[in-house]
Write a protein that holds these residues in place. Structure first.
Motif, short mmCIF file in Angstrom:
data_model
loop_
_atom_site.label_atom_id
_atom_site.label_comp_id
_atom_site.label_asym_id
_atom_site.label_seq_id
_atom_site.Cartn_x
_atom_site.Cartn_y
_atom_site.Cartn_z
N ILE A 93 0.84 -1.19 0.00
CA ILE A 93 0.00 0.00 0.00
C ILE A 93 0.87 1.24 0.00
O ILE A 93 1.87 1.31 0.74
CB ILE A 93 -0.95 0.02 1.21
N VAL A 94 0.51 2.22 -0.83
CA VAL A 94 1.13 3.54 -0.82
C VAL A 94 -0.02 4.54 -0.73
O VAL A 94 -0.77 4.72 -1.69
CB VAL A 94 1.98 3.80 -2.08
N SER A 95 -0.17 5.18 0.43
CA SER A 95 -1.37 5.97 0.70
C SER A 95 -1.05 7.27 1.42
O SER A 95 -0.16 7.32 2.28
CB SER A 95 -2.34 5.15 1.55
N ASN A 148 1.36 8.11 5.89
CA ASN A 148 1.78 9.09 6.89
C ASN A 148 1.79 8.45 8.28
O ASN A 148 0.84 7.73 8.63
CB ASN A 148 0.84 10.29 6.87
N PRO A 149 2.81 8.71 9.08
CA PRO A 149 2.87 8.14 10.43
C PRO A 149 1.72 8.67 11.29
O PRO A 149 1.26 9.80 11.12
CB PRO A 149 4.22 8.63 10.97
N GLY A 150 1.27 7.84 12.20
CA GLY A 150 0.25 8.24 13.17
C GLY A 150 0.37 7.37 14.40
O GLY A 150 0.58 6.17 14.29
N TYR A 151 0.27 7.97 15.57
CA TYR A 151 0.37 7.19 16.80
C TYR A 151 -0.50 7.82 17.88
O TYR A 151 -0.85 9.00 17.82
CB TYR A 151 1.82 7.11 17.28
N VAL A 152 -0.88 7.00 18.85
CA VAL A 152 -1.68 7.47 19.97
C VAL A 152 -0.73 7.88 21.09
O VAL A 152 0.06 7.07 21.57
CB VAL A 152 -2.64 6.36 20.46
N PRO A 198 3.59 14.09 8.77
CA PRO A 198 3.81 13.92 7.33
C PRO A 198 4.82 12.82 7.03
O PRO A 198 5.77 12.61 7.79
CB PRO A 198 4.35 15.29 6.91
N TYR A 199 4.62 12.14 5.91
CA TYR A 199 5.58 11.12 5.46
C TYR A 199 6.92 11.79 5.14
O TYR A 199 7.97 11.33 5.57
CB TYR A 199 5.02 10.40 4.23
N HIS A 200 6.88 12.87 4.35
CA HIS A 200 8.05 13.71 4.11
C HIS A 200 7.89 14.96 4.96
O HIS A 200 6.88 15.66 4.84
CB HIS A 200 8.15 14.14 2.64
N ASP A 201 8.85 15.24 5.82
CA ASP A 201 8.74 16.41 6.69
C ASP A 201 8.99 17.67 5.86
O ASP A 201 10.13 18.14 5.73
CB ASP A 201 9.75 16.31 7.83
N PHE A 202 7.92 18.23 5.31
CA PHE A 202 8.06 19.39 4.42
C PHE A 202 8.43 20.66 5.17
O PHE A 202 8.77 21.67 4.56
CB PHE A 202 6.78 19.60 3.62
N ASN A 203 8.38 20.62 6.51
CA ASN A 203 8.82 21.78 7.29
C ASN A 203 10.34 21.90 7.29
O ASN A 203 10.88 22.98 7.52
CB ASN A 203 8.31 21.67 8.73
N PRO A 237 1.19 16.25 -3.07
CA PRO A 237 1.07 17.10 -1.88
C PRO A 237 2.43 17.27 -1.22
O PRO A 237 3.33 16.44 -1.41
CB PRO A 237 0.10 16.33 -1.00
N PRO A 238 2.63 18.33 -0.43
CA PRO A 238 3.96 18.58 0.17
C PRO A 238 4.43 17.50 1.11
O PRO A 238 5.64 17.31 1.28
CB PRO A 238 3.76 19.92 0.91
N ASN A 239 3.49 16.74 1.69
CA ASN A 239 3.87 15.73 2.68
C ASN A 239 4.19 14.37 2.08
O ASN A 239 4.71 13.50 2.77
CB ASN A 239 2.74 15.55 3.70
N MET A 240 3.89 14.17 0.79
CA MET A 240 4.14 12.83 0.21
C MET A 240 4.25 12.87 -1.30
O MET A 240 3.33 13.30 -1.99
CB MET A 240 3.02 11.85 0.60
#
Length: 273
Positions: free
Chosen positions: A92-94, A120-124, A134-139, A150-153
């Motif tokens: 998967i690439v999402s 994109n990473p996500g955690y509790v 973001p997957y790519h840290d565009f900051n 998109p800037p994040n991926m």
């Protein structure tokens, strides 16, 4: 394991909606989402929405329950299970997030079908709030792609990395499925021997139709889950038949070359053309 690598987008490809919108809408935060939308990138907006949900008492369990109700065409589940059973390498690439994707796949009973999830990473966190990054840290730096990513991926860069990890000796062939504008960049990465399956009348289809010659891979469109299954299984079957034919051809050549000359000369009637 076959020589087929199948790469799926997730939103509006595996599932029949956008998982971000689904969660926001089902939990009653559509108006706030639309109000903030013009002020920040989508990925940053979703993290902000998780803060808002948490501040209004929405729990992780509430989000999971909503994700369990996500709409999906039942034939897509069948297609995924069939492709996995045939030994295909499913990935998967999402541009969703790992919490949403894994929660849905586990609920549908197909998480074990996939060898890799790129999203994109996500955690509790300790406060039991979902944090999305973001997957790519565009900051810090731009991914540098000039396609409509998109800037994040940039999914094209992810495909480059996947292709680099696959040995040429394995003779892998790729099938890529997607619907959005972000799926256009990866569609340009494949070779003539590969296949791209854009969802018809969705953004990636419109972009491809502007100049189909830019896509080297063979293009096979689909409309819904039933057609996705039909097209995907036909392509898998086609690749397997071609692979078997090549193997048989090579095996026959090997046997012909290994046959001693002195055995064939006295028996001219036994020589096969």
């Amino acid at each position: 394991m076959s020589n087929i690598v199948i790469i799926f987008d997730f939103d509006k490809t595996i599932i029949d909606c956008d998982s971000d919108n689904w969660v926001v809408d089902e939990l009653g935060f559509t108006d706030l989402f639309n109000q903030i939308l013009p002020t920040m990138p989508w990925n940053s907006l979703m993290d902000r929405m998780m803060i808002e949900l948490h501040s209004h008492g929405i729990t992780i369990e509430d989000i999971e329950n909503v994700l369990h109700r996500i709409p999906i065409h039942h034939r897509i589940i069948t297609a995924i299970k069939s492709a996995h059973a045939l030994g295909c390498d499913l990935r998967i690439v999402s541009d969703a997030n790992v919490f949403f994707v894994e929660t849905i796949l586990k609920h549908l009973g197909i998480s074990e079908c996939f060898t890799e999830i790129n999203t994109n990473p996500g955690y509790v966190n300790q406060q039991r709030r979902l944090t999305i990054m973001p997957y790519h840290d565009f900051n810090k730096a731009s991914h540098g792609c000039t396609n409509p990513c998109p800037p994040n991926m940039c999914k094209g860069l992810i495909i480059d990395r996947i292709q680099d990890t696959v040995s040429e000796l394995d003779n892998k062939r790729f099938i890529y499925l997607g619907d959005g504008a972000g799926d256009y960049c990866p569609s340009l990465r494949f070779r003539e021997r590969d296949f791209v399956m854009p969802r018809k009348n969705y953004p990636v289809w419109d972009l491809i139709c502007k100049d189909p010659s830019l896509v080297k891979a063979q293009i096979h469109a689909w409309n819904d889950g039933e057609e996705l299954e039909q097209v995907l299984m036909k392509l898998i079957n086609k690749i397997m038949i071609e692979g078997n034919a090549k193997f048989i051809s090579s095996d026959c050549k090997l046997q012909t070359l290994s046959t001693p000359v002195f055995e064939t000369l006295p028996k001219p009637l036994s020589i096969r053309p």
